[in-house]
Design a protein around this motif. Structure first.
Motif, short mmCIF file in Angstrom:
data_model
loop_
_atom_site.label_atom_id
_atom_site.label_comp_id
_atom_site.label_asym_id
_atom_site.label_seq_id
_atom_site.Cartn_x
_atom_site.Cartn_y
_atom_site.Cartn_z
N ILE A 69 76.62 30.47 103.50
CA ILE A 69 76.42 30.99 102.14
C ILE A 69 76.04 32.47 102.16
O ILE A 69 76.32 33.20 101.23
CB ILE A 69 75.36 30.16 101.38
CG1 ILE A 69 75.39 30.51 99.87
CG2 ILE A 69 73.96 30.36 101.97
CD1 ILE A 69 74.61 29.57 99.00
N THR A 70 75.43 32.92 103.28
CA THR A 70 75.05 34.34 103.36
C THR A 70 76.29 35.24 103.29
O THR A 70 76.24 36.31 102.69
CB THR A 70 74.28 34.63 104.66
OG1 THR A 70 74.98 34.04 105.77
CG2 THR A 70 72.87 34.06 104.60
N ASP A 71 77.41 34.80 103.87
CA ASP A 71 78.64 35.61 103.81
C ASP A 71 79.08 35.82 102.37
O ASP A 71 79.49 36.91 101.97
CB ASP A 71 79.78 34.93 104.60
CG ASP A 71 79.55 34.96 106.11
OD1 ASP A 71 78.56 35.60 106.54
OD2 ASP A 71 80.34 34.34 106.84
N ILE A 72 78.98 34.73 101.57
CA ILE A 72 79.41 34.82 100.16
C ILE A 72 78.42 35.64 99.36
O ILE A 72 78.80 36.46 98.51
CB ILE A 72 79.57 33.40 99.55
CG1 ILE A 72 80.52 32.55 100.40
CG2 ILE A 72 80.11 33.50 98.12
CD1 ILE A 72 80.58 31.09 100.00
N ALA A 129 72.55 30.00 95.95
CA ALA A 129 72.41 31.45 96.19
C ALA A 129 71.23 32.02 95.40
O ALA A 129 70.41 32.77 95.95
CB ALA A 129 73.70 32.18 95.81
N ILE A 130 71.13 31.66 94.13
CA ILE A 130 70.03 32.17 93.30
C ILE A 130 68.70 31.59 93.78
O ILE A 130 67.69 32.30 93.87
CB ILE A 130 70.28 31.86 91.81
CG1 ILE A 130 71.48 32.69 91.31
CG2 ILE A 130 69.05 32.15 90.96
CD1 ILE A 130 72.01 32.26 89.97
N GLY A 175 76.15 40.94 97.08
CA GLY A 175 75.17 41.73 97.83
C GLY A 175 73.75 41.22 97.66
O GLY A 175 72.82 41.74 98.28
N MET A 176 73.58 40.16 96.83
CA MET A 176 72.23 39.65 96.58
C MET A 176 71.61 39.12 97.88
O MET A 176 72.22 38.40 98.65
CB MET A 176 72.28 38.54 95.53
CG MET A 176 73.13 37.34 95.90
SD MET A 176 73.38 36.18 94.53
CE MET A 176 71.76 35.46 94.40
N GLU A 206 78.76 39.48 100.82
CA GLU A 206 80.07 40.16 100.79
C GLU A 206 81.12 39.48 99.93
O GLU A 206 82.25 39.96 99.83
CB GLU A 206 80.63 40.26 102.23
CG GLU A 206 79.73 41.01 103.20
CD GLU A 206 80.16 40.79 104.65
OE1 GLU A 206 81.16 40.10 104.88
OE2 GLU A 206 79.46 41.32 105.54
N GLY A 207 80.80 38.33 99.34
CA GLY A 207 81.80 37.56 98.60
C GLY A 207 82.20 38.21 97.29
O GLY A 207 81.52 39.09 96.76
N THR A 208 83.32 37.74 96.75
CA THR A 208 83.78 38.24 95.44
C THR A 208 82.95 37.60 94.33
O THR A 208 82.35 36.53 94.53
CB THR A 208 85.25 37.85 95.22
OG1 THR A 208 85.34 36.41 95.19
CG2 THR A 208 86.15 38.40 96.31
N PRO A 209 82.91 38.23 93.16
CA PRO A 209 82.21 37.62 92.03
C PRO A 209 82.74 36.21 91.73
O PRO A 209 81.98 35.33 91.34
CB PRO A 209 82.50 38.58 90.87
CG PRO A 209 82.70 39.91 91.54
CD PRO A 209 83.39 39.61 92.83
N GLU A 210 84.07 36.02 91.94
CA GLU A 210 84.67 34.71 91.67
C GLU A 210 84.11 33.66 92.63
O GLU A 210 83.78 32.55 92.23
CB GLU A 210 86.20 34.77 91.83
CG GLU A 210 86.93 35.51 90.73
CD GLU A 210 86.67 37.02 90.74
OE1 GLU A 210 86.51 37.59 91.84
OE2 GLU A 210 86.57 37.61 89.64
N ALA A 211 83.99 34.03 93.91
CA ALA A 211 83.46 33.08 94.91
C ALA A 211 82.00 32.75 94.59
O ALA A 211 81.57 31.60 94.75
CB ALA A 211 83.58 33.68 96.31
#
Length: 297
Positions: free
Chosen positions: A42-45, A63-64, A15-16, A48-53
């Motif tokens: 990358i916005t999808d991950i 992402a960060i 959700g970041m 909405e992505g899993t912590p693993e992804a």
């Protein structure tokens, strides 16, 4: 004086950046540009992505970086740093926020860095461990006695030092450090020995990319991980950035130097609040805060 600090790997969460995307047109534009540059959404991950992804290095680092840099850019005129610093990966975010790198070049370098580090991790089983409750000098001395590769990697705050190296050497060092009185010596769930000599293949690969990238003079000094001192010269910035992958992150020393140079207020720009906690442990009188989109709405 206002110091702005930028987090590194480990601060990610599902959700970041979504609040930025939904509420700031500039943020939406930059996120979409990032999808194009990276060649995958990358916005999808991130949203909405899993912590693993999100834990995949090739995803985590961009992402960060994106969350931090885009947040800084949405602050507009409210973003007025007298000095900046970033923890490991966060140094790239700090450089873009301070105008030394363009958004596009910063993102490309971060993506290349992530992939180069991933490849280096696959060459040899390696890891990191957090050591709590010992003086830095004791940790340094014990690491030097262990056979194999094991070195101090992150000087996070007094009494918290992360070591890095090959798996066997790290486990041996943890036992020796506990025997020496460490409150904890805990192997971390990371994929490799960041900020150690084992990152040399990644350093070489990234060096070529950094050398061929145009850097500008930053709008304010950046306190780089390698030197823990105020840097403004573009050539010095490049040299330190290249060294960073195999050298320790001197975060404790960086914050101490920023305070000595007049920093009184530290604003963390990006996901999480880890750096604020470290700043308070390094200098208990420092004021800390998180940058938020609301600042500029």
């Amino acid at each position: 004086m206002n110091a702005y600090i930028f987090p590194g790997q480990g601060a990610q969460f599902t959700g970041m950046g979504l609040d930025l995307y939904e509420n700031a047109p500039l943020a939406q534009e930059l996120f979409e540009k990032a999808n194009t540059i990276l060649g995958f959404p990358i916005t999808d991950i991130m949203f909405e992505g899993t912590p693993e992804a999100l834990k995949e290095t090739k995803v985590t680092q961009p992402a960060i970086f994106l969350h931090s840099v885009i947040l800084a850019k949405t602050l507009g005129a409210h973003f007025k740093p007298h000095m900046v610093a970033g923890h490991s990966l966060g140094e790239f975010s700090a450089l873009v926020a301070a105008g030394a790198l363009t958004f596009e070049d910063g993102l490309k370098l971060v993506s290349q860095r992530a992939q180069a580090m991933q490849k280096a991790c696959e060459l040899q089983p390696s890891t990191m461990a957090a050591v709590l409750g010992l003086e830095d000098a004791i940790v340094e001395r014990i690491c030097a006695t262990i056979e194999g590769v094991v070195v101090p990697a992150n000087y996070n705050c007094p009494g918290q030092l992360v070591i890095s190296g090959d798996v066997e050497a790290i486990h041996k060092a943890c036992e020796a450090l506990k025997d020496a009185g460490a409150r904890r010596a805990l192997v971390l769930p990371v994929g490799g020995a960041f900020h150690s000599p084992l990152m040399e293949p990644a350093r070489e690969e990234l060096a070529a990319a950094i050398e061929s990238t145009v850097f500008s003079k930053p709008n304010c000094p950046i306190y780089q991980n390698v030197t823990a001192s105020a840097i403004i010269d573009q050539t010095d910035i490049k040299v330190n950035l290249i060294s960073q992958l195999t050298a320790p992150v001197r975060w404790t020393q960086s914050i101490q130097q920023m305070v000595n140079d007049g920093a009184t207020h530290f604003t963390e720009v990006g996901p999480g609040k880890v750096l604020q906690g470290l700043v308070k442990k390094i200098h208990k009188d420092a004021e800390t805060a998180s940058a938020t989109l609301e600042t500029n709405l």
